[in-house]
Structures are given as C-alpha cells and as structure tokens.
Write an enzyme that holds these catalytic residues in place. Structure first.
Site, PDB file in Angstrom:
ATOM      1  N   LYS A 154       0.828  -1.217   0.000  1.00  8.73           N
ATOM      2  CA  LYS A 154       0.000   0.000   0.000  1.00  8.73           C
ATOM      3  C   LYS A 154       0.865   1.270   0.000  1.00  8.73           C
ATOM      4  CE  LYS A 154      -2.178  -1.883   3.490  1.00  8.73           C
ATOM      5  NZ  LYS A 154      -1.853  -3.306   3.293  1.00  8.73           N
ATOM      6  N   ILE A 155       1.845   1.322   0.919  1.00  8.62           N
ATOM      7  CA  ILE A 155       2.657   2.545   1.022  1.00  8.62           C
ATOM      8  C   ILE A 155       3.609   2.663  -0.173  1.00  8.62           C
ATOM      9  CG2 ILE A 155       4.358   3.785   2.431  1.00  8.62           C
ATOM     10  CD1 ILE A 155       3.096   2.359   4.910  1.00  8.62           C
ATOM     11  N   THR A 232      11.306   4.222   6.260  1.00  8.05           N
ATOM     12  CA  THR A 232      10.117   4.502   7.079  1.00  8.05           C
ATOM     13  C   THR A 232       9.410   3.189   7.410  1.00  8.05           C
ATOM     14  OG1 THR A 232       8.761   4.815   5.107  1.00  8.05           O
ATOM     15  CG2 THR A 232       9.676   6.813   6.099  1.00  8.05           C
ATOM     16  N   SER A 233      10.101   2.049   7.231  1.00  8.00           N
ATOM     17  CA  SER A 233       9.412   0.766   7.469  1.00  8.00           C
ATOM     18  C   SER A 233       9.622   0.303   8.906  1.00  8.00           C
ATOM     19  CB  SER A 233       9.846  -0.284   6.446  1.00  8.00           C
ATOM     20  OG  SER A 233      11.221  -0.604   6.593  1.00  8.00           O
ATOM     21  N   ARG A 234      10.664  -0.446   9.168  1.00  8.34           N
ATOM     22  CA  ARG A 234      11.015  -0.820  10.544  1.00  8.34           C
ATOM     23  C   ARG A 234      12.538  -0.766  10.653  1.00  8.34           C
ATOM     24  NH1 ARG A 234       6.615   0.270  11.698  1.00  8.34           N
ATOM     25  NH2 ARG A 234       4.981  -0.997  12.656  1.00  8.34           N
ATOM     26  N   ASP A 258      13.129   7.137   9.801  1.00  7.73           N
ATOM     27  CA  ASP A 258      12.047   7.461  10.731  1.00  7.73           C
ATOM     28  C   ASP A 258      11.917   6.337  11.750  1.00  7.73           C
ATOM     29  OD1 ASP A 258       9.792   9.021  11.608  1.00  7.73           O
ATOM     30  OD2 ASP A 258       8.476   7.528  10.677  1.00  7.73           O
ATOM     31  N   GLU A 263      14.812   1.553  18.740  1.00  7.99           N
ATOM     32  CA  GLU A 263      14.054   2.778  18.988  1.00  7.99           C
ATOM     33  C   GLU A 263      13.212   2.754  20.252  1.00  7.99           C
ATOM     34  OE1 GLU A 263      11.669   2.973  15.316  1.00  7.99           O
ATOM     35  OE2 GLU A 263       9.894   2.648  16.548  1.00  7.99           O
ATOM     36  N   HIS A 295       9.819   8.121  14.452  1.00  8.68           N
ATOM     37  CA  HIS A 295       8.676   7.293  14.026  1.00  8.68           C
ATOM     38  C   HIS A 295       7.395   8.131  13.900  1.00  8.68           C
ATOM     39  CE1 HIS A 295       7.520   2.804  13.901  1.00  8.68           C
ATOM     40  NE2 HIS A 295       6.631   3.504  13.213  1.00  8.68           N
ATOM     41  N   GLN A 296       7.452   9.140  13.047  1.00  6.72           N
ATOM     42  CA  GLN A 296       6.294  10.020  12.907  1.00  6.72           C
ATOM     43  C   GLN A 296       5.667   9.976  11.513  1.00  6.72           C
ATOM     44  OE1 GLN A 296       8.656  13.880  13.555  1.00  6.72           O
ATOM     45  NE2 GLN A 296       7.234  14.549  11.987  1.00  6.72           N
ATOM     46  N   PHE A 298       3.483   8.115  10.351  1.00  2.00           N
ATOM     47  CA  PHE A 298       2.024   7.881  10.397  1.00  2.00           C
ATOM     48  C   PHE A 298       1.266   9.101  10.898  1.00  2.00           C
ATOM     49  CE2 PHE A 298       0.888   7.776  14.917  1.00  2.00           C
ATOM     50  CZ  PHE A 298       2.149   7.873  15.482  1.00  2.00           C
TER      51      PHE A 298
HETATM   52  P1  NAD Z   1       1.842  -3.836   2.838  1.00  2.90           P
HETATM   53  O1  NAD Z   1       1.646  -5.158   3.523  1.00  2.90           O
HETATM   54  O2  NAD Z   1       0.720  -3.241   2.075  1.00  2.90           O
HETATM   55  O3  NAD Z   1       3.104  -3.921   1.861  1.00  2.90           O
HETATM   56  C1  NAD Z   1       4.308  -4.539   2.204  1.00  2.90           C
HETATM   57  C2  NAD Z   1       4.939  -5.048   0.918  1.00  2.90           C
HETATM   58  O4  NAD Z   1       6.222  -5.600   1.255  1.00  2.90           O
HETATM   59  C3  NAD Z   1       4.127  -6.156   0.241  1.00  2.90           C
HETATM   60  O5  NAD Z   1       3.951  -5.869  -1.133  1.00  2.90           O
HETATM   61  C4  NAD Z   1       4.988  -7.399   0.442  1.00  2.90           C
HETATM   62  O6  NAD Z   1       4.882  -8.354  -0.617  1.00  2.90           O
HETATM   63  C5  NAD Z   1       6.379  -6.783   0.492  1.00  2.90           C
HETATM   64  N1  NAD Z   1       7.362  -7.681   1.105  1.00  2.90           N
HETATM   65  C6  NAD Z   1       7.192  -8.540   2.130  1.00  2.90           C
HETATM   66  N2  NAD Z   1       8.323  -9.226   2.358  1.00  2.90           N
HETATM   67  C7  NAD Z   1       9.228  -8.787   1.443  1.00  2.90           C
HETATM   68  C8  NAD Z   1      10.575  -9.109   1.181  1.00  2.90           C
HETATM   69  N3  NAD Z   1      11.210 -10.046   1.884  1.00  2.90           N
HETATM   70  N4  NAD Z   1      11.196  -8.470   0.177  1.00  2.90           N
HETATM   71  C9  NAD Z   1      10.551  -7.514  -0.555  1.00  2.90           C
HETATM   72  N5  NAD Z   1       9.266  -7.167  -0.341  1.00  2.90           N
HETATM   73  C10 NAD Z   1       8.622  -7.796   0.649  1.00  2.90           C
HETATM   74  O7  NAD Z   1       2.344  -2.846   4.010  1.00  2.90           O
HETATM   75  P2  NAD Z   1       2.288  -1.251   4.016  1.00  2.90           P
HETATM   76  O8  NAD Z   1       1.005  -0.803   4.606  1.00  2.90           O
HETATM   77  O9  NAD Z   1       2.699  -0.738   2.690  1.00  2.90           O
HETATM   78  O10 NAD Z   1       3.407  -0.946   5.125  1.00  2.90           O
HETATM   79  C11 NAD Z   1       4.766  -1.308   4.922  1.00  2.90           C
HETATM   80  C12 NAD Z   1       5.505  -1.177   6.243  1.00  2.90           C
HETATM   81  O11 NAD Z   1       5.600   0.205   6.607  1.00  2.90           O
HETATM   82  C13 NAD Z   1       4.782  -1.823   7.437  1.00  2.90           C
HETATM   83  O12 NAD Z   1       5.061  -3.196   7.556  1.00  2.90           O
HETATM   84  C14 NAD Z   1       5.349  -1.058   8.602  1.00  2.90           C
HETATM   85  O13 NAD Z   1       6.486  -1.741   9.095  1.00  2.90           O
HETATM   86  C15 NAD Z   1       5.777   0.286   8.007  1.00  2.90           C
HETATM   87  N6  NAD Z   1       5.001   1.423   8.511  1.00  2.90           N
HETATM   88  C16 NAD Z   1       5.668   2.471   9.076  1.00  2.90           C
HETATM   89  C17 NAD Z   1       4.971   3.587   9.530  1.00  2.90           C
HETATM   90  C18 NAD Z   1       5.667   4.784  10.114  1.00  2.90           C
HETATM   91  O14 NAD Z   1       5.024   5.571  10.833  1.00  2.90           O
HETATM   92  N7  NAD Z   1       6.940   4.997   9.853  1.00  2.90           N
HETATM   93  C19 NAD Z   1       3.581   3.597   9.437  1.00  2.90           C
HETATM   94  C20 NAD Z   1       2.930   2.524   8.839  1.00  2.90           C
HETATM   95  C21 NAD Z   1       3.638   1.438   8.373  1.00  2.90           C
END
Ligand code: NAD
Length: 330
Positions: A154-155, A232-234, A258, A263, A295-296, A298
C-alpha cells in the site's frame, strides 16, 4: 469491553476519546509500554491495545492470557512485535489497522528525501542565526533520477506514484509484482539490481525474518556510491552498524530514517535532559548527511482518525463475535 491501552500519549487519549461514543468501551490508559515488566497491569481487562514498541513476546502472551486478555489490538499496521504463534497457542486473537493512511507514510518518505537533499532543516537554522550563506547547501534534481522501492504494497505503491510526479524512473523489488504498478511504468528488478542502479532507495517492506538486516555490509557494498537510503518501514531492516561503516567510507551518501533498530528505548520520549546511553545512535546522529525522526511517518490527523475508528471497530467486532476482517494470522 474493558481495554488496557498501553504506551498512551495525549493524542491517543484525544482521538480514542473522540470516537469511543458508539462503541463505548471502557478504556484505561497507561503511559507504560506492555512488556515483561508490566503484564500485571492487564489484570481485570478483556483486551489490550498496543503500539509499535510494545514487546509482546511469548512470556508476555502467556501471562496476559492467564490474566484474562482475549484480544490484542494493535493500533498500527506492523505486527513484528507480537509473537503470533504464542498468541494462537494461548487462544488470544490479534487484530491491527492494516491501512489507516498509506498516503501519510508515503508523503513522509518524500519529506525525508527533500529535506536531506535540499537541506531545508539546515537552512532554517542558518537563517535564524543570521547566516544567509548558501555554502554547502547544494542539492540535486530529483527529475530523471532512479528511485528504488523495496516493498510495493500500500505505502510503496503510493510512494512510487509520488516519485513519478517528480519525473523519476521507478525500480521495484518485492516478493510479488503488481501488474497495476507495472502498467504505470514501475520496473521490477532483482534486489542486487535495485542496489546497483538506484540513486535513492526507499524501504516499504515489513520487518520479517527475510527482511531483518536486509541492508547489511554485503548490500551496502553493492550500492551506487553516494546514493540515499530512506527507511520509514522498521528499524531492523537496516543493520545500523553496517550503515555507519557505509557512511564513514562515503559509499552511502545520505541516510534518512524514521525508524531505528533500538528505537523503543528512545522514540516517543522526551530525553532532552537525559544522558543517551545508545552509542550507536549517537554516532549515527553525528553525521551531517543523516536525518533521523522519531517514528512520525504515520502522524497525520487523517491517520489518527482512522487508527482510532478501526481499532475500536476491531474490538467491537471481537466483542460481538463477528468476523474479524483485520485479524493477523500466521
Ligand atoms: P503492505 O503489507 O501493504 O506492503 C508490504 C509489501 O512488502 C508487500 O507488497 C509485500 O509483498 C512486500 N514484502 C514482504 N516481504 C518482502 C521481502 N522479503 N522483500 C521484498 N518485499 C517484501 O504494508 P504497508 O502498509 O505498505 O506498510 C509497509 C511497512 O511500513 C509496514 O510493515 C510497517 O512496518 C511500516 N510502517 C511504518 C509507519 C511509520 O510511521 N513509519 C507507518 C505505517 C507502516
């Protein structure tokens, strides 16, 4: 239902208070995180509501299940901090908010890119001190640059669209290719290719066993010299020590994060009068080409509305025995 809300901040109280009218759950707010030291706080509750840095490992699940907790409601998308196998074994359901505002995080990744590149944070401070010099503020055009997206869920999908808006070429790496994104011009390539060809890489994959330290010494050795990485993932998708080495040699030209591996000891807290004990973090902060936020990604009004609404609905659905559309399953 009686719900213990952990790691509470003022904005959690505000947004949950705003929407807990119809559902009318009994919410008790704790500032403390849920972890091995705080499980006793769950006595007398039916559910816990947690955030990104609460640590719900096996021993915690066993204890809270014994205390009567039947559901863990994550008020976030990621669920890497909950032991899902232990939850199943202890008959505790886990629900989350899968998509509160992917736009918020994607737009924030762009903010990190633009700040690091055009150095607006430094310019802001300079002007306040009467320094109107442009020396060392030079950036680069995003137009025609190659941007790599790791994880096109999604992101990542929204982020790709934003990068097209800047006139960038977008490469992607994901376990599953999106035909929709391909039709819009995204080119799926191997992980090595994305490292070798990208001027900027933005991480949008979840933290899993596969993605833990995806960026390590080996991957940093393959990146284009002087490129930029945005996370911005983890935090643990990047091996921080390896990133520091890559920054020291100049291989990594810019780092915008982020999220950070350790953290939970720092983020969301005011430690301005404390001695920070994390030397790795302090080293990272010492680089002029590193931008760290707490971590902001979101943190928008729209996202906070959606987080509160969906979390309350998840809990009401559980209470009423309805199908849990946002259940996290193994
Ligand atoms: P999502 O589930 O819609 O998308 C994640 C994508 O990663 C999927 O397309 C999946 O196939 C892919 N993926 C999984 N394992 C993989 C790998 N080994 N190699 C390559 N791609 C891989 O999730 P999203 O809603 O887009 O969110 C993504 C991440 O963003 C979340 O898991 C979360 O950790 C992080 N996040 C951070 C914040 C923030 O405030 N910084 C807020 C929301 C989410």
């Amino acid at each position: 239902m009686k719900i213990a809300v952990f790691s509470t901040k003022s904005y959690d109280r505000e947004y949950f208070g705003k929407f807990n009218v119809k559902d009318n759950h009994q919410l008790t707010y704790f500032d403390a995180p849920l972890n091995a030291d705080t499980t006793n706080l769950t006595i007398g509750f039916d559910a816990v509501c947690i955030f990104v840095n609460d640590r719900v490992e096996r021993s915690v699940i066993q204890k809270i299940a014994r205390n009567g907790i039947r559901v863990i409601a994550l008020r976030c998308a990621g669920f890497n901090n909950v032991d899902l196998e232990a939850a199943v074994e202890n008959q505790v359901k886990v629900v989350r908010v899968p998509a509160y505002s992917p736009e918020a995080v994607a737009e924030y990744a762009v903010a990190l890119i633009l700040t690091l590149n055009r150095k607006t944070h430094k310019a802001y401070n300079r002007i306040r001190e009467g320094n109107f010099s442009l020396e060392k503020l030079v950036g680069f055009d995003l137009h025609k640059k190659t941007v790599g997206v790791i994880g096109t869920g999604k992101i990542g999908a929204i982020f790709s669209g934003l990068m097209f808006g800047f006139g960038c070429k977008v490469l992607a790496y994901d376990k599953y290719e999106s035909t929709e994104l391909k039709s819009k011009g995204v080119e799926y390539v191997s992980f090595d290719q994305i490292l070798e060809r990208s001027d900027i890489i933005s991480l949008h994959c979840p933290l899993t066993k596969d993605t833990h330290h995806l960026f390590n010494n080996e991957s940093f050795a393959k990146i284009k010299k002087g490129m930029m990485i945005i996370n911005t993932s983890r935090g643990a998708v990047i091996d921080t020590s390896a990133a520091i080495e890559a920054l020291k040699t100049g291989r990594l030209g810019y780092l915008g994060i982020d999220v950070y591996e350790q953290e939970e000891k720092l983020f969301f807290k005011d430690l301005s009068e404390s001695i920070i004990q994390d030397d790795v973090f302090m080293r990272l902060m010492s680089f002029p080409n590193v931008l760290i936020t707490s971590h902001q990604g979101f943190f928008t009004k729209e996202a906070l509305d959606e987080i509160a609404l969906t979390t309350l609905k998840n809990l009401t659905d559980f209470e009423q025995g309805k199908f849990l559309e946002n259940e996290v399953k193994i």
